[in-house]
Design a protein around this motif. Structure first.
Motif, PDB file in Angstrom:
ATOM      1  N   ARG A 177      -6.852 -18.616   0.377  1.00  0.00           N
ATOM      2  CA  ARG A 177      -8.295 -18.431   0.248  1.00  0.00           C
ATOM      3  C   ARG A 177      -8.823 -17.269   1.075  1.00  0.00           C
ATOM      4  N   THR A 178      -7.976 -16.388   1.563  1.00  0.00           N
ATOM      5  CA  THR A 178      -8.437 -15.290   2.411  1.00  0.00           C
ATOM      6  C   THR A 178      -8.769 -14.032   1.624  1.00  0.00           C
ATOM      7  N   VAL A 179      -8.132 -13.848   0.480  1.00  0.00           N
ATOM      8  CA  VAL A 179      -8.347 -12.633  -0.299  1.00  0.00           C
ATOM      9  C   VAL A 179      -8.459 -12.982  -1.781  1.00  0.00           C
ATOM     10  N   PHE A 190      -9.485  -7.741  -2.044  1.00  0.00           N
ATOM     11  CA  PHE A 190     -10.636  -7.769  -1.157  1.00  0.00           C
ATOM     12  C   PHE A 190     -10.533  -8.947  -0.198  1.00  0.00           C
ATOM     13  N   ASP A 191     -11.059  -8.746   1.004  1.00  0.00           N
ATOM     14  CA  ASP A 191     -11.182  -9.830   1.970  1.00  0.00           C
ATOM     15  C   ASP A 191     -12.362 -10.712   1.569  1.00  0.00           C
ATOM     16  N   VAL A 192     -12.147 -12.015   1.475  1.00  0.00           N
ATOM     17  CA  VAL A 192     -13.199 -12.919   1.007  1.00  0.00           C
ATOM     18  C   VAL A 192     -14.343 -12.995   1.997  1.00  0.00           C
ATOM     19  N   ASP A 193     -14.050 -13.059   3.289  1.00  0.00           N
ATOM     20  CA  ASP A 193     -15.094 -13.254   4.292  1.00  0.00           C
ATOM     21  C   ASP A 193     -15.976 -12.031   4.480  1.00  0.00           C
ATOM     22  N   THR A 194     -15.380 -10.848   4.445  1.00  0.00           N
ATOM     23  CA  THR A 194     -16.147  -9.628   4.724  1.00  0.00           C
ATOM     24  C   THR A 194     -16.468  -8.816   3.482  1.00  0.00           C
ATOM     25  N   GLY A 195     -15.749  -9.041   2.397  1.00  0.00           N
ATOM     26  CA  GLY A 195     -15.931  -8.227   1.206  1.00  0.00           C
ATOM     27  C   GLY A 195     -15.268  -6.873   1.295  1.00  0.00           C
ATOM     28  N   ARG A 196     -14.497  -6.641   2.361  1.00  0.00           N
ATOM     29  CA  ARG A 196     -13.850  -5.341   2.582  1.00  0.00           C
ATOM     30  C   ARG A 196     -12.668  -5.149   1.637  1.00  0.00           C
ATOM     31  N   LEU A 197     -12.545  -3.945   1.099  1.00  0.00           N
ATOM     32  CA  LEU A 197     -11.394  -3.597   0.273  1.00  0.00           C
ATOM     33  C   LEU A 197     -10.175  -3.440   1.169  1.00  0.00           C
ATOM     34  N   ILE A 198      -9.152  -4.269   0.942  1.00  0.00           N
ATOM     35  CA  ILE A 198      -7.943  -4.246   1.764  1.00  0.00           C
ATOM     36  C   ILE A 198      -6.946  -3.221   1.244  1.00  0.00           C
ATOM     37  N   ASN A 199      -6.695  -3.222  -0.043  1.00  0.00           N
ATOM     38  CA  ASN A 199      -5.816  -2.217  -0.627  1.00  0.00           C
ATOM     39  C   ASN A 199      -6.105  -2.098  -2.112  1.00  0.00           C
ATOM     40  N   GLN A 200      -5.682  -1.012  -2.663  1.00  0.00           N
ATOM     41  CA  GLN A 200      -5.792  -0.800  -4.097  1.00  0.00           C
ATOM     42  C   GLN A 200      -4.656   0.104  -4.553  1.00  0.00           C
ATOM     43  N   ASN A 210      -0.460  -4.599   1.588  1.00  0.00           N
ATOM     44  CA  ASN A 210      -0.567  -3.138   1.615  1.00  0.00           C
ATOM     45  C   ASN A 210      -0.457  -2.481   0.248  1.00  0.00           C
ATOM     46  N   GLY A 211      -0.227  -3.270  -0.797  1.00  0.00           N
ATOM     47  CA  GLY A 211      -0.187  -2.715  -2.144  1.00  0.00           C
ATOM     48  C   GLY A 211       1.109  -2.035  -2.514  1.00  0.00           C
ATOM     49  N   ARG A 227      14.488  -5.224  -0.860  1.00  0.00           N
ATOM     50  CA  ARG A 227      13.836  -5.616   0.387  1.00  0.00           C
ATOM     51  C   ARG A 227      14.142  -7.066   0.722  1.00  0.00           C
ATOM     52  N   ARG A 228      14.581  -7.303   1.952  1.00  0.00           N
ATOM     53  CA  ARG A 228      14.934  -8.640   2.393  1.00  0.00           C
ATOM     54  C   ARG A 228      13.929  -9.231   3.369  1.00  0.00           C
ATOM     55  N   TRP A 229      13.140  -8.390   3.996  1.00  0.00           N
ATOM     56  CA  TRP A 229      12.182  -8.869   4.999  1.00  0.00           C
ATOM     57  C   TRP A 229      11.190  -7.755   5.279  1.00  0.00           C
ATOM     58  N   SER A 230       9.976  -8.139   5.692  1.00  0.00           N
ATOM     59  CA  SER A 230       8.995  -7.147   6.124  1.00  0.00           C
ATOM     60  C   SER A 230       8.017  -7.798   7.082  1.00  0.00           C
ATOM     61  N   SER A 231       7.442  -7.011   7.953  1.00  0.00           N
ATOM     62  CA  SER A 231       6.426  -7.487   8.892  1.00  0.00           C
ATOM     63  C   SER A 231       5.061  -7.016   8.419  1.00  0.00           C
ATOM     64  N   PRO A 232       4.005  -7.707   8.795  1.00  0.00           N
ATOM     65  CA  PRO A 232       2.666  -7.246   8.414  1.00  0.00           C
ATOM     66  C   PRO A 232       2.304  -5.970   9.161  1.00  0.00           C
ATOM     67  N   PRO A 233       1.503  -5.100   8.578  1.00  0.00           N
ATOM     68  CA  PRO A 233       1.083  -3.892   9.289  1.00  0.00           C
ATOM     69  C   PRO A 233       0.166  -4.230  10.447  1.00  0.00           C
ATOM     70  N   ILE A 234       0.165  -3.394  11.469  1.00  0.00           N
ATOM     71  CA  ILE A 234      -0.761  -3.557  12.592  1.00  0.00           C
ATOM     72  C   ILE A 234      -2.157  -3.127  12.169  1.00  0.00           C
ATOM     73  N   ALA A 235      -2.227  -2.051  11.408  1.00  0.00           N
ATOM     74  CA  ALA A 235      -3.500  -1.516  10.920  1.00  0.00           C
ATOM     75  C   ALA A 235      -3.225  -0.743   9.642  1.00  0.00           C
ATOM     76  N   ASP A 236      -4.285  -0.325   8.982  1.00  0.00           N
ATOM     77  CA  ASP A 236      -4.109   0.464   7.764  1.00  0.00           C
ATOM     78  C   ASP A 236      -3.494   1.827   8.068  1.00  0.00           C
ATOM     79  N   ASP A 237      -3.831   2.384   9.225  1.00  0.00           N
ATOM     80  CA  ASP A 237      -3.398   3.738   9.548  1.00  0.00           C
ATOM     81  C   ASP A 237      -3.212   3.834  11.052  1.00  0.00           C
TER      82      ASP A 237
END
Length: 736
Positions: free
Chosen positions: A289-291, A304-314, A350-351, A395-405
């Motif tokens: 329920r987060t995106v 999109f982020d549900v709480d803020t409406g921010r575009l996360i990736n496209q 991250n798309g 790909r066998r594994w991945s970590s979440p990004p710290i930030a977009d950039d």
């Protein structure tokens, strides 16, 4: 073979998967399929299960189910039930009904199985039939069908079942009439008139209380308990809807490009993700329920982020009209199916492309992931339902990004097992890539000034400590964990820091030209240069190497504090790459300097060669075998040099390249760059062999852990890849 009235006992065997197939006489055939770990599969005449870990980039379906009866020509919906078993709904066109069982009371074709001791009525009119087949958590099969005489049925309606299976709703294909029936008795509960161009959508809320239905224009919200309209969401041309997985909120997408979130039963808009754009034909909620995700007619996918409406990736990996979209049960990946029949799997965060899947020629109308499994079920208008393995072939594994950039494209040392991942404005992460384990998160370094990058973090050889620059001090943290164990003070801002090749000795430099070496908590001054210290490090024989703002390279014995050499390299140096033997060093200029890397002889204390060849900035250098090393540059090339600075081979790409390494077999050069693509070259001939998309953003670091390749992305994310270096039957994209 299943006959009417029989039970599907084999569905209770949890290791198996199954699907149903309509036979010419109207019976249902059960196809029991093996667990995903099995290497040998039972087959239908049109399907096969691939071996787990198949290295095909463009994945074929693991199973394909094709209806054989003429009236079962279009599969509109296929889903997994609560237990992970499959049910599938088909909408059939009008045609003769041949070889059907006949209900003695109605004299109409009927198929039926008992549901909890009662018969689930299945009536098929001679003119048109709608059948829904559902495998419940109890392991029994529910089959029901109902043709309301008041509902036009030239192609077949769209139907939905309440979560408690008590009600069935349908909208006719023209979007003009909708109806609700009691699923137990087949009695008509209510009928509604809708307005719309025929782009129908329908769905019950998770608790079954609310029903949203549309003919393609406005959306009517119906209180399912009282069969009355309580709210109307004004269009125009709302083509896609999706309910909140755990609440009374409805996501809508329209043909004018609007995407909104609505609260029920008030019908108030609580979030406006976008107002205009390409038509939206598919929407989906993530299970956590987060995106939310939108699929557009031009092939674009937006999250999109549900709480803020921010575009996360496209992104636009499908390159054709998106007709169905779905998240996996862990909310980690997103599947998009298109009008071309193709399906792509992307990283929901991250798309980045995970894999693309081979579909048929029909339009993908519905998709859903199996609970807790990487299997994707999809149905298309060509009359087939397919199951794919949606995992990445590599790909066998991945970590979440710290930030977009994170905006850091270099490292103090070439990436190896222990990696410090800086991200200005965020924490610095320390990873053990051999175990895919996050060891510590410590405060990030302080920038030297406006527009200047902060000094890079330093890691001890065994990953036990990490050193971070903060204004006038170096803070040393224990790893794992983040306990502060030491603070090294300077009289001015820290500009560079590094650990010794063994142990925990630290060398640090400041903008006032001071250079300190700290051993067991004791700091000693080694140098007072006339300009800022730009880079520091240790050679393999324990000598301290430092460069200053005047283009001087200093070699100092930390025991006697005596200066061994003071070499004019002619440019400001930002990175030092000493050879494993300690007799050579590659000095890489700072970004603002003009000039090539410099090869220095640390035994003779002189410049060996200027490494001319790259056009523009050089980002990295790595010693790879014997006295050879690789450099990567702004010109999209990797260059191999010998220990005397003579060029050996050039490996040309098409984008800026940040890092390169040899594979364990020594047969290939592997590089990553600004387009997120991994590139493989033949080490001898320099011929480009394969490419594969690894990250959506740039690849700024990579190294091998055994046969596994570890990559570091521009957002601070790490990924583990397993690609067979021998490439027997390898299906990374070949470059002719």
């Amino acid at each position: 073979m299943l006959r009417p009235g029989s039970e599907c006992s084999s569905f209770t065997r949890s290791p198996k998967r199954a699907m149903l197939k309509m036979q010419p006489r109207g019976w249902l055939r059960l196809l029991c399929l093996p667990p995903r770990s099995s290497r040998v599969a039972q087959r239908s005449s049109t399907a096969r299960w691939p071996r787990h870990g198949d290295t095909s980039v463009r994945r074929t379906s693991a199973a394909t189910i094709r209806p054989q009866h003429r009236s079962c020509s279009r599969a509109r919906c296929s889903r997994y039930g609560p237990s992970g078993r499959v049910w599938r709904r088909q909408v059939a066109g009008c045609g003769r009904q041949r070889g059907r069982r006949t209900d003695r009371e109605s004299s109409q074709p009927t198929i039926g199985l008992r549901r909890s001791g009662t018969r689930a009525g299945v009536r098929c009119s001679p003119r048109c039939r709608m059948a829904r087949r559902c495998i419940t958590s109890s392991g029994r099969l529910d089959v029901w069908s109902r043709h309301a005489p008041t509902v036009p049925c030239e192609s077949g309606p769209l139907a939905a079942v309440a979560p408690d299976s008590a009600r069935v709703a349908a909208v006719d294909v023209s979007g003009a009439i909708a109806a609700i029936w009691d699923a137990r008795t087949g009695a008509l509960v209510a009928k509604f008139e809708l307005e719309g161009p025929g782009w129908t959508s329908l769905g019950f809320s998770t608790d079954g209380r609310w029903l949203a239905m549309s003919g393609g224009d406005h959306v009517s919200i119906i209180d399912a308990d009282h069969a009355r309209i309580v709210a109307t969401i004004q269009g125009p041309q709302i083509h896609a809807i999706a309910w909140d997985p755990a609440g009374p909120r409805l996501l809508t997408g329209s043909a004018v490009g609007d995407a909104s979130l609505w609260a029920m039963p008030s019908g108030a808009r609580v979030r406006h993700f976008r107002e205009v754009g390409e038509p939206i034909d598919a929407v989906a909620w993530s299970p956590d329920r987060t995106v939310v995700a939108l699929g557009a007619r031009d092939g674009a996918e937006q999250v999109f982020d549900v709480d803020t409406g921010r575009l996360i990736n496209q992104g636009n990996q499908l390159h054709s009209k998106v007709t169905a979209i779905a998240f996996d049960t862990a909310s980690q990946v997103l599947a998009a199916g298109g009008a071309s029949g193709a399906v792509v799997i992307t990283d929901a965060r991250n798309g980045a492309l995970v894999t693309d899947l081979d579909g048929g020629r029909g339009v993908i109308r519905s998709m859903q992931f199996a609970p807790g499994q990487p299997w994707l079920l999809g149905a298309s208008t060509e009359g087939t339902a397919r199951i794919w393995d949606a995992t990445s072939p590599y790909r066998r594994w991945s970590s979440p990004p710290i930030a977009d950039d994170c905006d850091v494209v270099t490292a103090l040392e070439p990436d190896s097992r222990f990696v410090a991942v800086p991200c200005p404005g965020h924490v610095t992460q320390v990873w053990d890539t051999a175990a895919d384990r996050l060891l510590a998160e410590v405060p990030g370094a302080t920038a030297l000034g406006p527009g200047l990058e902060p000094p890079l973090p330093a890691l001890s050889a065994l990953g036990e400590q990490v050193a971070i620059s903060h204004d006038h001090a170096v803070e040393v943290y224990e790893v794992p964990g983040n306990r502060l164990v030491e603070v090294i003070q300077h009289s001015s801002r820290i500009s560079a820091v590094a650990f010794s090749r063994t142990g925990h000795d630290v060398v640090s430099g400041a903008v006032d030209g001071t250079l300190l070496v700290t051993r067991s908590g004791r700091a000693a001054s080694l140098l007072a240069a006339s300009g800022s210290i730009d880079a520091v490090g240790f050679s393999s024989n324990g000598h301290v190497v430092a460069t200053d703002a005047h283009g001087r390279l200093h070699v100092i014995n930390p025991d006697s504090r005596a200066t061994i050499a003071d070499i004019d390299v002619g440019t400001r140096i930002g990175l030092l790459r000493p050879s494993p033997s300690g007799d050579r060093l590659v000095a890489i200029p700072i970004p603002a300097s003009v000039g090539p890397p410099i090869l220095v002889d640390l035994e003779q204390n002189q410049v060996v060669a200027r490494l001319d060849g790259h056009i523009g900035r050089v980002f990295n250098a790595r010693w790879v075998s014997g006295d050879r090393f690789l450099t990567t540059g702004d010109d999209g090339s990797v260059r191999m040099w010998d220990g005397n600075g003579r060029p050996v081979q050039t490996y040309r790409g098409s984008s800026r390249l940040y890092d390169a390494v040899l594979d364990p077999s020594g047969a290939f050069v592997v590089s990553g760059g600004s387009d997120g693509i991994l590139r493989y070259w033949d080490i001898v001939t320099g011929r480009a062999l394969w490419t594969t998309q690894a990250h959506k953003s740039a690849i700024v670091g990579l190294h091998f852990d055994g046969k596994a390749l570890i990559t570091r992305g521009f957002g601070g994310d790490l990924s583990r890849w397993r690609i067979d270096a021998s490439c027997g039957g390898c299906s990374i994209v070949a470059i002719p």
